[in-house]
Design an enzyme around this catalytic site. Structure first.
Site, short mmCIF file in Angstrom:
data_model
loop_
_atom_site.label_atom_id
_atom_site.label_comp_id
_atom_site.label_asym_id
_atom_site.label_seq_id
_atom_site.Cartn_x
_atom_site.Cartn_y
_atom_site.Cartn_z
CB VAL A 109 22.50 45.44 65.85
CG1 VAL A 109 21.74 46.76 65.85
CG2 VAL A 109 23.96 45.66 66.14
CB SER A 110 21.38 40.14 64.85
OG SER A 110 20.21 40.14 65.64
#
Length: 144
Positions: free
Chosen positions: A11-12
């Protein structure tokens, strides 16, 4: 291929959850899952590097979507090609690509030859527009 399936989830941001990716990778039979919280465009993803060190010929690297491994087609193609040269397969669950089969190699080859974008180019624009609108509305509320 007769090796193990290893998952990679990313995930960012810290606000995003890995749960859906982890559930999908467990359901896909991954014996171990490596996770990063980093932008896909960053070159330094420690968990991905650790995973690459664990993989052996016959193993398969599994992601939930192509954009979890790389954001542009060139980087993704280079990574999957490098894995193939080491005898390691690649599987993307959402796109139903599995390079351990002839059909999967063909589908991935078509993606690569067309240079299709891996991640939606609209997503950064939407974030940028929303952030700009938030700044404007905050400035307007203050009378700026």
């Amino acid at each position: 291929m007769t090796g193990h399936r290893y998952g990679y989830a990313r995930v960012s941001t810290r606000e995003q959850s890995l749960d859906a990716q982890l559930d999908a990778l467990h359901a896909a039979g991954c014996v171990r899952i490596f996770t990063d919280r980093a932008s896909g465009i960053r070159a330094d993803r420690p968990a991905l590097e650790q995973l690459r060190e664990v993989l052996l010929p016959g193993d398969v690297l599994v992601v939930t979507k192509l954009d979890r491994l790389g954001r542009d087609a060139l980087h993704l193609t280079e990574t999957v090609t490098d894995l193939a040269h080491q005898g390691i397969g690649f599987s993307s669950l959402a796109e139903q690509i599995d390079t351990t089969s002839s059909a999967g190699k063909l589908v991935f080859g078509i993606f690569a030859s067309l240079g299709l974008p891996v991640a939606s180019r609209e997503k950064p624009s939407i974030y940028t527009v929303c952030a700009a609108q938030k700044v404007r509305s905050t400035s307007s509320a203050r009378g700026a």
